[in-house]
Structures are given as structure tokens and as C-alpha cells.
Design an enzyme around this catalytic site. Structure first.
Site, short mmCIF file in Angstrom:
data_model
loop_
_atom_site.label_atom_id
_atom_site.label_comp_id
_atom_site.label_asym_id
_atom_site.label_seq_id
_atom_site.Cartn_x
_atom_site.Cartn_y
_atom_site.Cartn_z
N LYS A 102 0.85 -1.17 -0.14
CA LYS A 102 0.18 -0.08 -0.03
C LYS A 102 0.73 1.40 -0.15
O LYS A 102 1.97 1.23 0.56
CB LYS A 102 -0.97 0.19 1.48
CG LYS A 102 -2.14 0.72 1.19
CD LYS A 102 -3.18 0.30 0.34
CE LYS A 102 -4.49 1.04 0.19
NZ LYS A 102 -5.57 0.03 -0.09
N GLY A 214 -21.18 6.53 2.72
CA GLY A 214 -19.97 7.08 1.88
C GLY A 214 -20.62 7.08 0.55
O GLY A 214 -21.45 6.24 -0.08
N GLY A 216 -18.79 8.31 -2.13
CA GLY A 216 -17.44 8.40 -3.17
C GLY A 216 -17.81 7.26 -4.36
O GLY A 216 -18.77 6.81 -4.25
N ASN A 217 -16.66 7.01 -5.01
CA ASN A 217 -16.92 5.93 -5.85
C ASN A 217 -17.52 4.77 -5.56
O ASN A 217 -18.37 4.43 -6.34
CB ASN A 217 -15.37 5.70 -6.31
CG ASN A 217 -15.20 4.74 -7.58
OD1 ASN A 217 -16.23 4.61 -8.46
ND2 ASN A 217 -14.22 3.89 -7.71
N ALA A 218 -17.19 4.09 -4.39
CA ALA A 218 -17.41 2.69 -4.23
C ALA A 218 -18.94 2.81 -3.45
O ALA A 218 -19.90 2.15 -3.71
CB ALA A 218 -16.40 1.90 -3.04
N GLY A 219 -19.16 4.01 -2.59
CA GLY A 219 -20.40 4.03 -2.06
C GLY A 219 -21.60 4.32 -2.99
O GLY A 219 -22.68 3.79 -2.90
N1 GLU Z 1 -7.23 0.10 -3.30
C1 GLU Z 1 -8.03 -0.87 -3.69
C2 GLU Z 1 -8.09 -1.74 -2.37
O1 GLU Z 1 -7.98 -1.16 -1.35
C3 GLU Z 1 -7.56 -1.76 -4.99
C4 GLU Z 1 -6.27 -1.99 -5.08
C5 GLU Z 1 -5.63 -2.53 -6.32
O2 GLU Z 1 -6.41 -2.50 -7.20
O3 GLU Z 1 -4.49 -2.95 -6.38
O4 GLU Z 1 -8.43 -3.00 -2.35
#
Ligand code: GLU
Length: 408
Positions: A102, A214, A216-219
Site C-alpha cells: 500500500k 459513503g 464516493g466511488n464505491a459508495g
Molecule cells: N485500493 C483498492 C483496495 O484497497 C484496490 C487495490 C488495487 O487495485 O491494487 O483494494
């Protein structure tokens, strides 16, 4: 408890269950590498500002390190480390050949101009380029980063290395080698998992009442999908407040207002406004936290009315809250399963880039659906057979898979 402590708590429980040795446990308690840098960015007014930046490479037993980069004012080493560790678990849960990593920059991206954001993104890649690459470590978007930032990062990497390397980063715009379906993959994957879980209970999404925290994109995508499948979004919240409507919120109308700069609780033509916390205690069947960490805590877990909590965000339920919810027989679908659709389509993007292929939307969707349903089945069977929670099962299953792939 800090974020990495949460992770260790979850790993510890799974390790006890699997009766792992001290040496095996140790593998999950420390990252392979913590990279840090101070990014110097020239601001529009001529000043140079410095932003702390991180890339944590947790474990690559199963394949190249993989995980997003977040730009957030609260991002710090502990949080990035926890999220990197969770990526290793997540990739193993959906059985894709990646490890966990990350990235993060401590910055409030809303305060930066477009040019400043671009210079920050380029500085990030320059700082860590030696440790990135299609076979080494493959970043992606996360909180407050997006396809355009991925495009900039790829451009910086290719300029630095003098190579064409689209597979070094995922979540790119389509014209730069991105995959169809990547933008909605996290929410799509979560809804496939939810459908599979409801099927186990002889139910479907039809008529199910859902609260989404949320926007945003996911919510936003999760809310749209619930509606598209015949469910009802009875509460929707962003970081400013909630909107509640037991008859169902017209999510497209509310999200359109939000896209024009309003907050969801301003959309009072479509429901009743409440504070940001109100969504947690909304009367519903399924609660979907889809924003940031630690929103369901020991303090408010007792107010949750849902029977299922679907963790689309990373780490939205604290361990104390997790125990309280479990004691109340509320099923928690853990982040490492529920939100793994994002990284799964990142894997498909990486595969397409490496093979020089472009998959149809249908192909991506079908493969995502299969992957998520298989992962749910593996985790649910593991849990039912042992009488443990889905989170314990997901961690235990992932640990088993990572240990099996480890170089001896
Ligand atoms: N940021 C996203 C996660 O937390 C996607 C990570 C990715 O696609 O590598 O799963």
C-alpha cells in the site's frame, strides 16, 4: 487501537485457529519493507512544500506486491502498513497471484490545484520507482486517487525508465491501458458477494433495505447497484451528513445533486436530513460502510439495526465493534472479501496489459462474478464448518494460502 494492531488482532485469531508456529506467525506480523520519502512539491505560489510519503511492501509470497496509493491528511505509516498487510490477505482470499502493498501521502488533496496534484504524483513515483514495476510492485487507486493520477504516475515511470510498462500500475484510464469495469469493480464485487450470501439465506436483493455510508466511488456505485437489483436505499451518507427515507431514496437524483457540489443531506426533497452518524443506526437489512476506517465502534455498534454489515471500506468496523455485532448475531462480511473486487479487476487489467489484450466488459464482469462468488463460497464454507465468523475464516484461509506459496 491503531490500525496495524487491528490487523495483528485478526491475524492472531486466525493463527490460533490454524495452530501456527511462532515462525509462521512472524511472517504476518512484520512487513518485508517500509519505504519512506519526503516529497518536495513546488506549489503554484512558488513555495516548496514537503509531504511525507510511504510505500509499504508487506508480503510477496504469492506474486508481485499489489495495492493502492491514498492521498489523505491522516495517512501515516501505521495506517499504510495495516492496509498493505490487508492487501496480502485480500489477494489470497480471492486467490489472485499477488502479494500485498500500500502507498500513502499525508496530504489534503482537496487543497491542492490540479498542477500541484500532478507534481505530487510525479514526485511519488520518482521517490519509489526503484521498487516499483510490473513484476515487483503494482500500485492502483485508493482513497482520493483516481485513473488520471494513475495515468500521470505511469507517464512518470515510463519517462524515468525509458520503457513502455503499462502493467506497472492499474486503475488507469481506458485509453492508457485501463480495463473496462475497473471503475465500478469494488462495488460490483461487493454486491456479488452480498447476493451469494443472501442466496444462502434463501433471499435476494429484491426488496432488501440498505443503508450506505459513503458516497464516493464505491459508495455511490453500491447504492446504484442495490437499486438496480430491486433493493431499496433507505439511508445514504457522505462525510457531512445522512439522508434517510424508509420508502427508498432516489439515489440517482441525490448523486446528481452531489456531483453538482451539494452534500447528500442537502437533498431534502428526497428524504430527511440527519447527522453523519444517523446512517449507522438506520432501520435496514444491510448496512454498507463504504468510506473510511473505524466508523462502527464500541460506542455505536449497539445502535446498528441491520442484520448484515458489508464492509466495502477497508477497516470500517473496529475489533470491539466486531465482537459486539457478532454477539448480536449480525453477520459481518469482512473487507478482505467484500471489497476485493477492485483488486480483482486490477489483476485482469494487469493480465490484459501483459498479453496485449483488451477484454470486453462482459468478459470482465463474468470473471469478476465467478471470482467473487468462488471466494465467498470458500470463506463461507470454511466458516460454517468451524462455527467461526466470516472474518476469521477469510483470514485463516488467506494465511493457509500464503503459507503454502512461501519459499522454503
Ligand atoms: N485500493 C483498492 C483496495 O484497497 C484496490 C487495490 C488495487 O487495485 O491494487 O483494494
Amino acid at each position: 487501537m491503531a490500525a496495524f494492531e487491528y490487523f495483528k488482532h485478526n491475524v492472531g485469531k486466525a493463527a490460533d485457529l490454524l495452530k501456527l508456529s511462532e515462525e509462521e506467525r512472524a511472517l504476518f506480523m512484520t512487513p518485508d519493507r517500509v519505504l519512506k520519502a519526503e516529497l518536495e512539491v513546488s506549489m503554484d505560489d512558488g513555495r516548496i512544500e514537503t509531504f511525507p510519503a510511504y510505500r509499504v511492501q508487506f508480503n510477496n509470497a504469492r506474486g508481485p506486491y499489489k495495492g493502492g496509493i491514498r492521498f489523505h491528511k491522516d495517512a501515516d505509516e501505521d495506517e499504510v502498513m495495516a492496509l498493505a498487510a490487508m492487501m496480502a490477505i485480500k489477494c489470497a482470499v480471492v486467490d489472485i497471484p499477488f502479494g500485498g502493498a500500500k502507498g500513502g501521502v499525508t496530504v489534503d488533496p482537496k487543497k491542492l490545484s490540479e498542477g500541484e496534484l500532478e507534481r505530487l504524483s510525479r514526485a511519488y513515483v520518482r521517490a519509489f520507482a526503484d521498487n516499483l514495476g510490473p513484476d515487483t510492485d503494482v500500485p492502483a487507486p485508493d482513497v482520493y486517487t483516481n485513473p488520471e493520477i494513475m495515468r500521470i504516475m505511469l507517464d512518470e515511470y515510463e519517462t524515468l525508465t525509458g520503457t513502455k510498462a503499462p502493467a506497472m500500475i492499474t486503475g488507469k484510464p481506458l485509453e492508457n491501458g485501463g480495463s473496462l469495469g475497473r471503475d465500478t469493480a469494488t462495488a460490483d464485487g461487493a454486491i456479488y458477494v452480498l447476493e451469494a450470501l443472501l442466496e444462502d439465506q434463501h433471499r435476494s436483493l429484491e426488496g432488501v433495505e440498505v443503508a450506505v455510508q459513503g458516497a464516493g466511488n464505491a459508495g455511490a456505485q453500491a447504492a446504484r447497484l442495490v437499486e438496480a437489483h430491486g433493493g431499496k436505499v433507505v439511508a445514504l451518507a457522505d462525510s457531512h451528513g445522512s439522508l434517510l427515507n424508509p420508502e427508498g431514496i432516489d439515489t440517482s437524483a441525490v448523486l446528481a445533486l452531489k456531483a453538482n457540489g451539494a452534500s447528500v443531506h442537502d437533498a431534502v426533497d428526497f428524504g430527511t436530513a440527519g447527522n453523519a452518524e444517523a446512517v449507522i443506526s438506520a432501520v435496514c437489512d444491510v448496512l454498507i460502510p463504504a468510506a473510511l476506517e473505524e466508523v462502527i465502534t464500541a460506542k455505536n455498534a449497539g445502535t446498528v439495526m441491520a442484520t448484515v454489515v458489508l464492509e466495502v471500506a477497508n477497516g470500517p468496523v473496529t475489533p470491539e465493534a466486531d465482537e459486539l455485532l457478532t454477539a448480536r448475531a449480525i453477520g459481518v462480511v469482512p473487507d478482505v472479501l467484500a471489497n476485493a473486487g477492485g483488486v480483482t479487476v486490477s489483476y485482469f487489467e494487469w493480465l490484459q496489459n501483459r498479453a496485449g489484450e483488451v477484454w470486453t466488459h462482459e468478459r470482465v464482469t463474468e470473471r469478476l462474478k465467478d471470482t467473487m462468488r468462488d471466494a465467498y463460497r470458500d470463506v463461507a464454507d470454511f466458516a460454517y464448518e468451524r462455527g467461526i465468523t466470516l472474518r476469521e475464516a477469510a483470514y485463516a484461509l488467506a494465511l493457509t494460502r500464503i503459507l503454502a506459496a512461501r519459499k522454503l
